[in-house]
Design a protein around this motif. Structure first.
Motif, PDB file in Angstrom:
ATOM      1  N   ALA A 194       0.604  -1.447   0.309  1.00  0.00           N
ATOM      2  CA  ALA A 194      -0.295  -0.178   0.019  1.00  0.00           C
ATOM      3  C   ALA A 194       0.802   0.966  -0.131  1.00  0.00           C
ATOM      4  CB  ALA A 194      -1.169  -0.409   0.922  1.00  0.00           C
ATOM      5  N   LEU A 195       0.557   2.272  -0.985  1.00  0.00           N
ATOM      6  CA  LEU A 195       1.789   3.239  -1.375  1.00  0.00           C
ATOM      7  C   LEU A 195       0.655   4.416  -0.636  1.00  0.00           C
ATOM      8  CD1 LEU A 195       2.840   2.184  -4.924  1.00  0.00           C
ATOM      9  CD2 LEU A 195       3.679   2.315  -2.458  1.00  0.00           C
ATOM     10  N   PRO A 196       1.915   5.667   0.302  1.00  0.00           N
ATOM     11  CA  PRO A 196       0.569   6.855   0.776  1.00  0.00           C
ATOM     12  C   PRO A 196       0.707   7.969  -0.094  1.00  0.00           C
ATOM     13  CG  PRO A 196       3.220   6.975   1.122  1.00  0.00           C
ATOM     14  CD  PRO A 196       3.171   5.590   0.495  1.00  0.00           C
ATOM     15  N   GLU A 197      -0.404   8.438  -0.250  1.00  0.00           N
ATOM     16  CA  GLU A 197      -1.234   9.692  -1.661  1.00  0.00           C
ATOM     17  C   GLU A 197      -0.293  10.439  -0.570  1.00  0.00           C
ATOM     18  OE1 GLU A 197      -2.891   9.661  -3.688  1.00  0.00           O
ATOM     19  OE2 GLU A 197      -4.253   7.994  -3.291  1.00  0.00           O
ATOM     20  N   GLY A 198      -0.111  11.682  -1.610  1.00  0.00           N
ATOM     21  CA  GLY A 198       0.705  12.840  -1.762  1.00  0.00           C
ATOM     22  C   GLY A 198       2.119  12.375  -2.364  1.00  0.00           C
ATOM     23  N   MET A 199       3.048  11.126  -2.171  1.00  0.00           N
ATOM     24  CA  MET A 199       4.737  11.268  -2.507  1.00  0.00           C
ATOM     25  C   MET A 199       4.586  12.348  -3.924  1.00  0.00           C
ATOM     26  SD  MET A 199       5.413   7.984  -1.056  1.00  0.00           S
ATOM     27  CE  MET A 199       7.247   8.329  -1.123  1.00  0.00           C
ATOM     28  N   VAL A 200       6.204  12.362  -4.310  1.00  0.00           N
ATOM     29  CA  VAL A 200       6.291  12.877  -5.350  1.00  0.00           C
ATOM     30  C   VAL A 200       7.538  12.248  -5.832  1.00  0.00           C
ATOM     31  CG1 VAL A 200       5.540  15.278  -4.739  1.00  0.00           C
ATOM     32  CG2 VAL A 200       8.200  14.594  -4.047  1.00  0.00           C
ATOM     33  N   LYS A 201       8.598  12.355  -7.095  1.00  0.00           N
ATOM     34  CA  LYS A 201       9.555  11.692  -7.435  1.00  0.00           C
ATOM     35  C   LYS A 201      11.033  11.913  -6.969  1.00  0.00           C
ATOM     36  CE  LYS A 201      12.044  10.315 -12.194  1.00  0.00           C
ATOM     37  NZ  LYS A 201      12.203  10.775 -13.370  1.00  0.00           N
ATOM     38  N   ASN A 202      11.339  10.893  -7.143  1.00  0.00           N
ATOM     39  CA  ASN A 202      12.477  10.709  -5.919  1.00  0.00           C
ATOM     40  C   ASN A 202      12.579  11.016  -4.248  1.00  0.00           C
ATOM     41  OD1 ASN A 202      13.608  10.441  -8.755  1.00  0.00           O
ATOM     42  ND2 ASN A 202      13.952  12.417  -8.446  1.00  0.00           N
ATOM     43  N   GLN A 203      10.780  10.764  -3.971  1.00  0.00           N
ATOM     44  CA  GLN A 203      10.943  10.593  -2.487  1.00  0.00           C
ATOM     45  C   GLN A 203      10.645   9.941  -1.658  1.00  0.00           C
ATOM     46  OE1 GLN A 203       6.983  12.549  -1.100  1.00  0.00           O
ATOM     47  NE2 GLN A 203       7.269  12.180   0.525  1.00  0.00           N
ATOM     48  N   LYS A 204      11.681   9.737  -0.662  1.00  0.00           N
ATOM     49  CA  LYS A 204      12.262   8.511  -0.010  1.00  0.00           C
ATOM     50  C   LYS A 204      10.743   7.749   0.803  1.00  0.00           C
ATOM     51  CE  LYS A 204      15.109   6.937   3.760  1.00  0.00           C
ATOM     52  NZ  LYS A 204      14.771   5.667   3.760  1.00  0.00           N
ATOM     53  N   LEU A 205      10.591   6.611   0.918  1.00  0.00           N
ATOM     54  CA  LEU A 205       9.985   5.877   0.548  1.00  0.00           C
ATOM     55  C   LEU A 205       9.911   5.753   2.001  1.00  0.00           C
ATOM     56  CD1 LEU A 205       9.704   2.811  -1.569  1.00  0.00           C
ATOM     57  CD2 LEU A 205       7.938   4.072  -1.569  1.00  0.00           C
ATOM     58  N   PRO A 206       8.405   5.081   3.081  1.00  0.00           N
ATOM     59  CA  PRO A 206       8.459   5.756   4.796  1.00  0.00           C
ATOM     60  C   PRO A 206       9.401   4.379   5.406  1.00  0.00           C
ATOM     61  CG  PRO A 206       5.978   5.975   4.124  1.00  0.00           C
ATOM     62  CD  PRO A 206       6.863   5.431   2.546  1.00  0.00           C
ATOM     63  N   THR A 207       9.246   3.043   4.635  1.00  0.00           N
ATOM     64  CA  THR A 207      10.240   1.765   4.498  1.00  0.00           C
ATOM     65  C   THR A 207      10.458   1.790   3.388  1.00  0.00           C
ATOM     66  OG1 THR A 207      10.159  -0.039   5.919  1.00  0.00           O
ATOM     67  CG2 THR A 207       8.113   0.570   5.241  1.00  0.00           C
ATOM     68  N   ASN A 208      11.472   0.484   3.389  1.00  0.00           N
ATOM     69  CA  ASN A 208      11.769  -0.396   2.136  1.00  0.00           C
ATOM     70  C   ASN A 208      10.796  -1.275   2.049  1.00  0.00           C
ATOM     71  OD1 ASN A 208      14.266   1.737   1.824  1.00  0.00           O
ATOM     72  ND2 ASN A 208      15.260  -0.295   2.770  1.00  0.00           N
ATOM     73  N   ILE A 209      10.221  -1.314   0.698  1.00  0.00           N
ATOM     74  CA  ILE A 209       8.922  -2.189   0.035  1.00  0.00           C
ATOM     75  C   ILE A 209      10.524  -3.179  -0.588  1.00  0.00           C
ATOM     76  CG2 ILE A 209       7.380  -0.730   0.292  1.00  0.00           C
ATOM     77  CD1 ILE A 209       7.404  -0.163  -2.281  1.00  0.00           C
ATOM     78  N   LEU A 210       9.873  -4.281  -0.986  1.00  0.00           N
ATOM     79  CA  LEU A 210       9.773  -6.132  -1.292  1.00  0.00           C
ATOM     80  C   LEU A 210       8.883  -5.082  -2.809  1.00  0.00           C
ATOM     81  CD1 LEU A 210      12.127  -7.891  -1.992  1.00  0.00           C
ATOM     82  CD2 LEU A 210      10.066  -8.992  -0.613  1.00  0.00           C
ATOM     83  N   THR A 211       9.614  -5.116  -4.361  1.00  0.00           N
ATOM     84  CA  THR A 211       8.500  -5.420  -5.263  1.00  0.00           C
ATOM     85  C   THR A 211       8.727  -6.394  -6.410  1.00  0.00           C
ATOM     86  OG1 THR A 211       9.471  -3.485  -6.454  1.00  0.00           O
ATOM     87  CG2 THR A 211       7.430  -3.033  -4.747  1.00  0.00           C
ATOM     88  N   PRO A 212       8.627  -7.911  -6.340  1.00  0.00           N
ATOM     89  CA  PRO A 212       9.033  -9.098  -7.046  1.00  0.00           C
ATOM     90  C   PRO A 212       8.285  -8.384  -8.743  1.00  0.00           C
ATOM     91  CG  PRO A 212       7.798  -9.976  -4.767  1.00  0.00           C
ATOM     92  CD  PRO A 212       7.442  -8.403  -5.178  1.00  0.00           C
TER      93      PRO A 212
END
Length: 384
Positions: A194-212
């Protein structure tokens, strides 16, 4: 055939939420904060130009080697006992009795195709991976047996999981499967995250995520954990173990990179299972081909100003091709400008030297590279 049909179906609907109850991988290593970059002894006004004489030396050597890149290999014709050459986008793989010979070429790939050949690239990737393989043994075993040549790794045979474990720390990228591309299209659940709203390009994620991802028709296809297990690509236990290893490897890689003034932005890992059931890390680790790196101490200011981060990877070459052609659909691509080819050679070597704190040995031209590789591999397999 059943798996192939599932992949075709999956490629049309790659963003379904995960419905499978999996144990949540736990991060054993603290994720480094960006503020730590200010205390990094390697941080400088511009790491990429911190040593102009070394940069000029590498650029000159790269320019002289543009026409002498390792683009093709034929060890199955020159080394007795090797057969079944498999040509990947970057690596040529040969089969021995109970081992594989992996030759890392200078071919440069992106958008699921070869774009150019980059001087010294194969050597950089091979030696960078070997350094990381050794440094990450406390996290996971790997398949490396030996490295008889600058461009060659001899590895244990294993059953390869048909899944690439992509780990991301930032919302960025320019390819069709990059996190920023799909996020900008409105996707808010990607590979079960689940990705939060309002993020912009090159922004750091709240936590690392796995996207296989898995492969279908030579393209990366995003998948959820549920889909991986439902399709029989891995068991739940295998997925749980490998996903935890991937997150731990990435957290460790981020920590080491930041200590050297770099941000490890995202990367991919591949794993296989040995005949005794041991799960091993294979292929490559934290190379500039499999990973995205940014300069740490300029990130915050550039991000706040809406500027692209200083990157130490192939992203600028990707962007050039996207600007000058359709790299996914055009049958013939324009030739990459020689200045970009040489710049990428420098950035790859810069990354190796920055991470390993050792000087990259520029290869001499006394012996043709294919002859050197054949000679070294012949000698090495006599002792396996």
């Amino acid at each position: 055939m059943e798996t192939s049909l599932r992949l075709k179906t999956l490629s049309k609907t790659p963003f379904r939420s995960s419905r499978y109850s999996l144990s949540t991988p736990r991060l054993r290593l603290a994720t480094p904060t960006l503020a730590m970059a200010a205390h990094s002894s390697a941080a400088a006004a511009s790491l990429l130009s911190a040593d102009p004489r070394r940069r000029d030396e590498v650029l000159s050597a790269a320019l002289n080697s543009v026409s002498n890149c390792l683009s093709e290999t034929h060890l199955d014709e020159t080394v007795p006992g090797l057969s079944s050459k498999a040509r990947g986008k970057v690596r040529d793989v040969y089969e021995g009795d109970n081992y594989l010979v992996l030759v890392t070429t200078d071919r440069q790939s992106a958008f699921d195709r070869v774009l150019a050949s980059i001087p010294f690239k194969g050597q950089v990737l091979n030696e960078t991976s070997l350094w990381w393989f050794e440094k990450t043994r406390h996290i996971t075993p790997n398949a490396v047996i030996s490295s008889p040549d600058r461009n060659v790794t001899i590895a244990k045979r294993c059953s390869v999981f048909p899944v690439e474990f992509v780990v991301r720390g930032f919302v960025t990228g320019s390819t069709d499967t990059s996190l920023w591309t799909v996020y900008n299209k409105g996707v808010r659940n990607y590979c079960g995250n689940a990705l939060p709203e309002g993020m912009v390009k090159n922004q750091k994620l709240p936590t690392n995520i796995l996207t296989p991802t898995t492969k279908a028709a030579d393209h990366d296809v995003p998948v959820t954990p549920h889909e991986i297990i439902e399709m029989g690509l891995m068991t739940k236990d295998e997925y749980d173990e490998v996903s935890q290893k991937a997150l731990d490897l990435f957290a460790f890689g981020q920590k080491v990179a930041l200590e050297h003034g770099l941000l490890l932005v995202d990367t991919k890992y591949e794993f296989g299972k040995a005949t005794d059931g041991t799960i091993m890390l294979i292929d490559e680790v934290h190379t500039p081909d499999s990973s995205r790196y940014w300069i740490a101490n300029s990130y915050e200011e550039r991000f706040s100003s809406g500027l692209e981060p200083e990157n130490v990877d192939k992203e600028f070459l990707r962007l050039w091709f996207k600007k000058n052609c359709n790299p996914y659909e055009d049958k013939v691509l324009p030739e990459a400008p020689v200045e970009l080819v040489c710049e990428l050679a420098w950035r790859y070597i810069f990354l190796f030297e920055t991470i390993t704190h050792s000087k990259f040995e520029l290869p001499g031209s006394e012996e043709p590279i294919n002859e050197r590789i054949s000679r070294n591999v012949k000698e090495a397999i006599l002792h396996i």
